[in-house]
Design a protein around this motif. Sequence first.
Motif, PDB file in Angstrom:
ATOM      1  N   TYR A   1     -56.354   6.844 -18.663  1.00  0.00           N
ATOM      2  CA  TYR A   1     -55.435   7.724 -17.939  1.00  0.00           C
ATOM      3  C   TYR A   1     -54.821   6.942 -16.778  1.00  0.00           C
ATOM      4  CZ  TYR A   1     -57.788  11.308 -20.661  1.00  0.00           C
ATOM      5  OH  TYR A   1     -58.293  12.043 -21.699  1.00  0.00           O
ATOM      6  N   ARG A   2     -53.779   6.180 -17.093  1.00  0.00           N
ATOM      7  CA  ARG A   2     -53.174   5.303 -16.095  1.00  0.00           C
ATOM      8  C   ARG A   2     -52.402   6.057 -15.010  1.00  0.00           C
ATOM      9  NH1 ARG A   2     -52.563  -0.296 -16.368  1.00  0.00           N
ATOM     10  NH2 ARG A   2     -54.158  -1.179 -17.729  1.00  0.00           N
TER      11      ARG A   2
ATOM     12  N   GLU B   1     -44.679   6.915 -12.854  1.00  0.00           N
ATOM     13  CA  GLU B   1     -46.132   6.873 -13.022  1.00  0.00           C
ATOM     14  C   GLU B   1     -46.848   6.597 -11.706  1.00  0.00           C
ATOM     15  OE1 GLU B   1     -49.159   4.024 -15.478  1.00  0.00           O
ATOM     16  OE2 GLU B   1     -47.536   4.942 -16.609  1.00  0.00           O
ATOM     17  N   GLU B   2     -46.300   5.712 -10.886  1.00  0.00           N
ATOM     18  CA  GLU B   2     -46.939   5.407  -9.607  1.00  0.00           C
ATOM     19  C   GLU B   2     -46.980   6.630  -8.710  1.00  0.00           C
ATOM     20  OE1 GLU B   2     -46.097   1.202  -7.913  1.00  0.00           O
ATOM     21  OE2 GLU B   2     -44.376   1.731  -9.141  1.00  0.00           O
ATOM     22  N   LEU B   3     -45.932   7.429  -8.728  1.00  0.00           N
ATOM     23  CA  LEU B   3     -45.915   8.646  -7.921  1.00  0.00           C
ATOM     24  C   LEU B   3     -46.923   9.655  -8.454  1.00  0.00           C
ATOM     25  CD1 LEU B   3     -44.762  10.298  -5.646  1.00  0.00           C
ATOM     26  CD2 LEU B   3     -42.809  10.898  -7.088  1.00  0.00           C
TER      27      LEU B   3
ATOM     28  N   ALA C   1     -56.045   3.771  -8.291  1.00  0.00           N
ATOM     29  CA  ALA C   1     -55.438   3.884  -9.617  1.00  0.00           C
ATOM     30  C   ALA C   1     -55.067   2.488 -10.089  1.00  0.00           C
ATOM     31  CB  ALA C   1     -54.194   4.768  -9.564  1.00  0.00           C
ATOM     32  N   LEU C   2     -55.152   2.273 -11.392  1.00  0.00           N
ATOM     33  CA  LEU C   2     -54.744   0.983 -11.939  1.00  0.00           C
ATOM     34  C   LEU C   2     -53.219   0.898 -11.945  1.00  0.00           C
ATOM     35  CD1 LEU C   2     -57.162   0.498 -14.975  1.00  0.00           C
ATOM     36  CD2 LEU C   2     -57.085  -0.875 -12.891  1.00  0.00           C
ATOM     37  N   PRO C   3     -52.645  -0.137 -11.373  1.00  0.00           N
ATOM     38  CA  PRO C   3     -51.184  -0.260 -11.358  1.00  0.00           C
ATOM     39  C   PRO C   3     -50.624  -0.294 -12.781  1.00  0.00           C
ATOM     40  CG  PRO C   3     -52.203  -1.895  -9.911  1.00  0.00           C
ATOM     41  CD  PRO C   3     -53.308  -1.274 -10.712  1.00  0.00           C
ATOM     42  N   PRO C   4     -49.451   0.284 -13.001  1.00  0.00           N
ATOM     43  CA  PRO C   4     -48.860   0.268 -14.344  1.00  0.00           C
ATOM     44  C   PRO C   4     -48.581  -1.139 -14.854  1.00  0.00           C
ATOM     45  CG  PRO C   4     -47.724   1.828 -12.914  1.00  0.00           C
ATOM     46  CD  PRO C   4     -48.636   1.032 -12.046  1.00  0.00           C
ATOM     47  N   ASN C   5     -48.421  -2.096 -13.945  1.00  0.00           N
ATOM     48  CA  ASN C   5     -48.076  -3.460 -14.346  1.00  0.00           C
ATOM     49  C   ASN C   5     -49.300  -4.359 -14.488  1.00  0.00           C
ATOM     50  OD1 ASN C   5     -48.413  -3.248 -11.540  1.00  0.00           O
ATOM     51  ND2 ASN C   5     -47.213  -5.074 -11.136  1.00  0.00           N
TER      52      ASN C   5
END
Length: 607
Positions: free
Chosen positions: A463-464, A265-267, A478-482
Amino acid sequence: MAEESRQYPEFRLRLPGGDGSERARGFLLDETGTNGSRKFLVKAGSPVRDHEMPSLGKHFKAPARRREELKAQGLLVASTRWPGRLELTRDVVFGSPSFAAVVLVGAPRNGWDEWRTEDDRPLSDFMPRWAAGPNRPWLVRGSNVTGLDLVRRMWLPESRVTLAASRLRQGVGPGISKDKLRTLVQEDYESTATYSQRQQLVEDLHAFLSRMKPGDTVCTISGGRLYVGEVTGEVEQTESEDRRSNLRRPVEWQPSGFPYDDLPEELQQKLSIQHDVVDLSSVQAHVEGLGLTDQELADEAQATKRDPSVEIPALAARRELELPEPTHELAAELLVHDVAWLREVRDLLWDERQLVLYGPPGTGKTYLAQKLAEFLGGGPEQVKLVQFHPSYSYEDFFEGFRPQEDPETREVAFRLTAGPLRELADLASREGNRHIPHFLIIDEINRANLAKVFGELYFLLEYRNKSVRLTYSGDDFALPPNLFVIGTMNTADRSIALVDAAMRRRFAFVELSPRTEPTSGLLRRWLEREGRDSEPADLLEALNARIDDPDFRIGPSYLMKKGTYREGGLERTWRTKILPLLEEHHYGEGIDVEKRYGLATLRESLA
């Protein structure tokens, strides 16, 4: 066979698992390949690793095929000098230093760094006009360049990456400064590009011309797949007829791409940035690990004798984000009737990333949010609380210009200042923190104008895996997944039925109401734990039974304070805390609140 260049010294390559004395030897050649890559000669007698990484043939087909060809030609044979190794019987020329390193090691290698002189200087130190610093990964877009997919049409077949600069004058070379480039773009594109387009063009061109260098990784997207390669030579400016590929660099592309939907997701967040050239350094570990299993990464790290105290970046980036399972001990501490209820809240957070605890006043929403966040995040250091109010704004919440005094000159000026969400997001996205849950608690979330406070961040809540351009700083964010968000909502101020659909879609809603568990029996469980009489719980149940509107029923926290149980404390709490709430609820209705809800009335009904 080509002669080694006298311009460069001899370079050596250490093989994994060796004692350091057995090193391959080679020279950088002045000769270039058809795509502009610098060729590299490896000397006869150089040792070669006898086995290769299992996935080498899948993602690095050309080097794997070259190893087999050398064996078939008798140029790569079992070594008599290096037991357990292979050995080159003649000088061999390879397309680039990295290609040579991959063939010799049997695993991915960056030859610009791993080929080193006797005094341990990397090959990259000897290349002119290179940007200083470590190698970086880049995203270069080519799937839609004035309507054509250059990735499949040119980049992959011709081993190149290009950037359109049709109006940029000839003679612009690598290493050009950004100030000089800005002047040229202003003059050459003045009548054909807007101010913002020229600003972005300067950034893209400077990255491609002066920051990108051989040894860097380049990524691009086409047909729903991510293709990865290595820059193998310097930039070249051409007068191309199609005007879409004026600036070129040679690239060794891995033959098969990676499905975009399967990427971390971060990529995906970084790849969603809408620029032609994007620095991917913040997700470099994810890029380096593409196509390699955990075992392959661990085996290579062990073979290269890495410091065992330093975690392998690609493996560290893959550490799974987890929310721990709530325990019976936590349920007992929070006086929750059933640990399954806590587990459901945890699962909602995991699925949605955003959750709202709503209910009447006094139901313990904020307390529960804090305790649950501290448990799931591993401590209070990962939890930040903010409280919304009617005048709360985007600038308060995320970022904006604030007056600040210079500590030296004492002058006050407006400076861009991060708000609590930006600060927590930056903390959560730091390297080493990305597998640790971080929580933002928004108390009284319904008391602010949410569309105004969140701004463009409203999109990111849903939309994370995307990023947006920020209003003030202009950064792509972008909002971090964590990063998880827990809001609390007092339904006495605003019914949940009045919450707009956008917020309902982005948050999961969990009710804390005196009519249902875990709130309905909370006071009775607390009194039992404290060893007190159950009368306050009986009175509260009798009170709420007389309140028709569930949003105005009274929560138990008013009666869970030590002051309530001093002499006269219950009567004082009832008179100063609970009855005023009901006075407001029945304002203008002509109801005698004391007669209907007073302690004397309730005690009489219980008797």
